[in-house]
Design an enzyme around this catalytic site. Structure first.
Site, mmCIF file in Angstrom:
data_model
loop_
_atom_site.group_PDB
_atom_site.id
_atom_site.type_symbol
_atom_site.label_atom_id
_atom_site.label_comp_id
_atom_site.label_asym_id
_atom_site.label_seq_id
_atom_site.Cartn_x
_atom_site.Cartn_y
_atom_site.Cartn_z
ATOM 1 N N VAL A 1 -10.938 7.360 -1.424
ATOM 2 C CA VAL A 1 -11.510 7.015 -0.342
ATOM 3 C C VAL A 1 -11.674 8.172 0.747
ATOM 4 C CG1 VAL A 1 -10.758 5.612 1.581
ATOM 5 C CG2 VAL A 1 -9.901 5.000 -0.439
ATOM 6 N N LEU A 2 -12.830 8.120 1.187
ATOM 7 C CA LEU A 2 -13.506 8.979 2.292
ATOM 8 C C LEU A 2 -12.736 9.146 3.317
ATOM 9 C CD1 LEU A 2 -17.153 8.467 1.863
ATOM 10 C CD2 LEU A 2 -16.002 10.406 1.126
ATOM 11 N N GLU B 1 -5.216 16.711 -13.631
ATOM 12 C CA GLU B 1 -6.662 16.298 -12.983
ATOM 13 C C GLU B 1 -7.547 15.759 -14.139
ATOM 14 O OE1 GLU B 1 -8.121 17.988 -8.821
ATOM 15 O OE2 GLU B 1 -8.477 19.402 -10.645
ATOM 16 N N VAL C 1 -10.559 15.206 -0.315
ATOM 17 C CA VAL C 1 -10.995 16.276 -0.263
ATOM 18 C C VAL C 1 -11.899 16.574 1.009
ATOM 19 C CG1 VAL C 1 -13.210 15.712 -1.587
ATOM 20 C CG2 VAL C 1 -12.427 18.087 -1.875
ATOM 21 N N ALA D 1 0.941 -1.062 0.005
ATOM 22 C CA ALA D 1 0.193 -0.131 -0.097
ATOM 23 C C ALA D 1 0.958 1.177 0.143
ATOM 24 C CB ALA D 1 -0.919 0.097 1.169
ATOM 25 N N LYS E 1 -6.891 6.234 -11.095
ATOM 26 C CA LYS E 1 -6.122 6.945 -11.741
ATOM 27 C C LYS E 1 -5.149 6.556 -12.841
ATOM 28 C CE LYS E 1 -6.757 10.723 -8.481
ATOM 29 N NZ LYS E 1 -7.960 9.934 -7.698
#
Length: 605
Positions: A441-442, A535, A448, A357, A403
């Site tokens: 991932v929240l 982006e 964000v 990870a 991405k």
């Protein structure tokens, strides 16, 4: 009151009730007064003994009667009925008579008096609850089991600031009925009108079975009222004792954006992890640390926490040692870019499974520092993968990103190259190499959500790059669990893709966070700042040539990936490693132009 004192008191009260019930029963209905003394004595002794036996069996002396409910009433009914049946059998055998009417009256008095003696404790407790006059008038959404639990606990709690006054529920059969003294006044569509009509000061959502889509709809209605809205705790938290029903909490963005939980194939995962030695790289990160927590639930023999940041590794090390004292936890401070160190750690522990990870993931930062993205995401992955091959690791699972699909950024390109390295390693190694790809991932570091929360706390504005910018979202625990599940399904060489549900507009996410923070868009403005380098407007989980439509497990797809020309990849990595850091600082790494179909990389001045 001690347990012995309480037990003695209850047995004494029950004995008096038994004697009284049977005497009154015979006195009222016995046809022959000559039989009364003999029958009463025998029946009283039999009923007394059988009552105490069945009371003990059904735990009437162990129950907390101040919280008595239907379950306790059922236990009383069973104990007394069986006691009367035993006495009836004894009378039939000893006196050739059943005295049905007498036993029926005795049974009725017995249940009435025993029930009254027990439930009076609850009535006394409820009467002692002092009613505060400053409680907020509360509307409970959901008139089912969850809503009833919440209303009961709020009414009985002296400390609660909330006073339920009404329910709303979409089940029309409940309308105009009362629960806990509160009327069911309508459907959820009427929430704004009912809040005004009933002078509601607080709303509690109490429907544990509600889907995320339904919760979003209900929350939208609640948001129109500008009244604070909270939600009851999760049922598993209540049952485990971590929280009580009346500890309602604020609605979180995860509640609105998450999906319905998927049951994991526990047996398959356990076979992979239980009793094994597991290594997690990037173990101090938001994803890596949660992967460690999830792994420990399957009782590995040993878990190696490998990471570059000492503070984050220290934190997850201490946490796991406290929560899982029976598992050996080995913290290792190491950088995946340090090939020699990675090989030393792999030789030291010889893990059975590796979850990789460790990565740089911040898109704009990697645009400014492309050489660091390559060093960590490509060279680092290559080092860990080759070390896993060298020391006969059974499975290697790399955490990737959406991405990496048709990458337009340095970060995305390096993660796609890392996927290709992993796929190639599977073709030349006995180790099963796979990658797991998912979206945002929240709550993860650099996401964000924390940024928006800080901006809201500062009074705004909340900055959104583009009004049509969309992203896929998943909670950290959900992503980590599915990483373990995908790893357990690995046959080798796959790129697994997690079903991220429907994409979410970032501006909608910002609006939700503003409302959840108790503000309106008039209080906190939204400002569009323009797209940043690298982006995309829309993210993709699979390229056109990668799509397998069928799921191999709920929420997990297996992507078809194009052939990998490793000569190009190895030429690139060798060329990269041949340059000094000083030279790299003077160059631009053009990874954004990495073409997947022609499979070439360019390093231009």
């Amino acid at each position: 009151m001690s347990y012995k004192t309480r037990l003695g008191l209850l047995m004494t009260v029950d004995s008096i009730i038994v004697m009284f019930s049977i005497y009154v029963g015979y006195w009222m209905l016995s046809a022959s007064s000559e039989m009364v003394p003999t029958v009463i004595v025998a029946s009283s002794v039999a009923l007394l003994i059988s009552h105490h036996i069945f009371a003990y069996y059904f735990k009437l002396y162990q129950r907390v009667w101040q919280y008595a409910s239907i379950q306790e009433l059922s236990a009383i009914f069973k104990a007394i009925t069986l006691s009367i049946v035993v006495v009836g059998i004894m009378l039939l055998i000893a006196y050739q008579g059943l005295f049905i009417r007498t036993l029926l009256v005795t049974w009725m008095l017995h249940i009435l008096l025993i029930g009254a003696s027990r439930f009076s404790w609850r009535l006394y407790r409820d009467s002692k609850v002092t009613m505060r006059t400053d409680k907020k008038r509360t509307l409970v959404i959901g008139a089912g089991n969850g809503g009833t639990m919440v209303a009961r606990q709020l009414k009985q709690s002296e400390m609660s600031e909330l006073e339920p006054v009404a329910f709303v529920d979409d089940d029309r059969s409940k309308h105009n009925l009362e629960i806990m003294g509160c009327p069911v006044v309508g459907e959820t569509d009427l929430i704004p009108e009912l809040v005004e009509d009933k002078n509601i000061e607080h709303i509690v959502i109490a429907i544990p079975s509600m889907s995320k889509k339904e919760l979003n709809t209900v929350f939208e209605k609640c948001s129109e009222t500008k009244v604070k809205t909270q939600i009851m705790p999760a049922i598993e938290d209540i049952m485990s004792g971590r929280v009580s029903v009346n500890q309602v909490r604020d609605v979180q963005v995860e509640d609105l954006l998450g999906r319905e939980p998927v049951e994991l194939d526990v047996d398959t995962i356990s076979n992979k992890l239980t009793g094994k030695t597991i290594m997690v790289t990037g173990a101090g990160g938001s994803i890596g640390s949660e992967v460690c927590r999830q792994i420990c639930r399957f009782s590995p023999g040993k878990i190696i926490l490998l990471g570059h940041g000492e503070n984050s590794i220290y934190g997850i090390d201490m946490e796991l040692k406290v929560k899982f004292p029976d598992i050996t936890v080995e913290p290792e401070i190491a950088d995946v870019q340090d090939r020699e160190r990675i090989f030393d750690v792999m030789e030291k522990y010889e893990p059975d499974v590796v979850y990789h990870a460790a990565a740089h993931k911040h898109v704009p930062l990697m645009e400014r520092n492309p050489h660091e993205a390559v060093k960590n995401n490509v060279i680092g992955t290559k080092n860990v993968a080759e070390a896993a091959d060298a020391y006969d690791v059974s499975s290697f699972v790399m955490v990737s990103t959406d991405k990496a699909v048709n990458p337009t950024s340095v970060m995305g390109s390096t993660k796609r190259i890392a996927e290709m390295v992993v796929q190639h390693m599977d073709t030349i190694s006995d180790t099963k190499f796979v990658a797991v790809r998912f979206g945002n991932v929240l709550g993860s570091r650099g996401s964000v959500i924390p940024l928006f929360k800080k901006q809201i706390e500062a009074g705004g504005p909340v900055t959104v790059t583009h009004p049509e910018m969309t992203r896929y979202f998943m909670t950290i625990p959900e992503a980590s669990r599915l990483v373990l599940q995908a790893g357990s399904l690995a046959e080798g060489g796959e790129v697994f893709v997690l079903d991220m549900g429907e994409p979410v507009r970032i501006v909608d996410l910002a609006k939700n966070l503003i409302r959840l923070s108790g503000f309106t868009e008039e209080d906190i403005k939204i400002k569009y700042s323009g797209m940043r380098p690298g982006e995309k407007l829309f993210e993709e989980l699979l390229g056109k040539d990668e799509v397998h439509e069928e799921q191999i497990y709920p929420m997990i797809y297996r992507g078809k990936t194009p052939p990998v020309d490793m000569d190009v990849i190895y030429h690139f990595t060798e060329m990269f490693e041949s340059y000094t850091v000083k030279n790299l600082r003077d160059r631009t790494l053009d990874l954004a132009h990495f073409n997947m179909e022609e499979r070439h990389l360019s390093l231009v001045k």
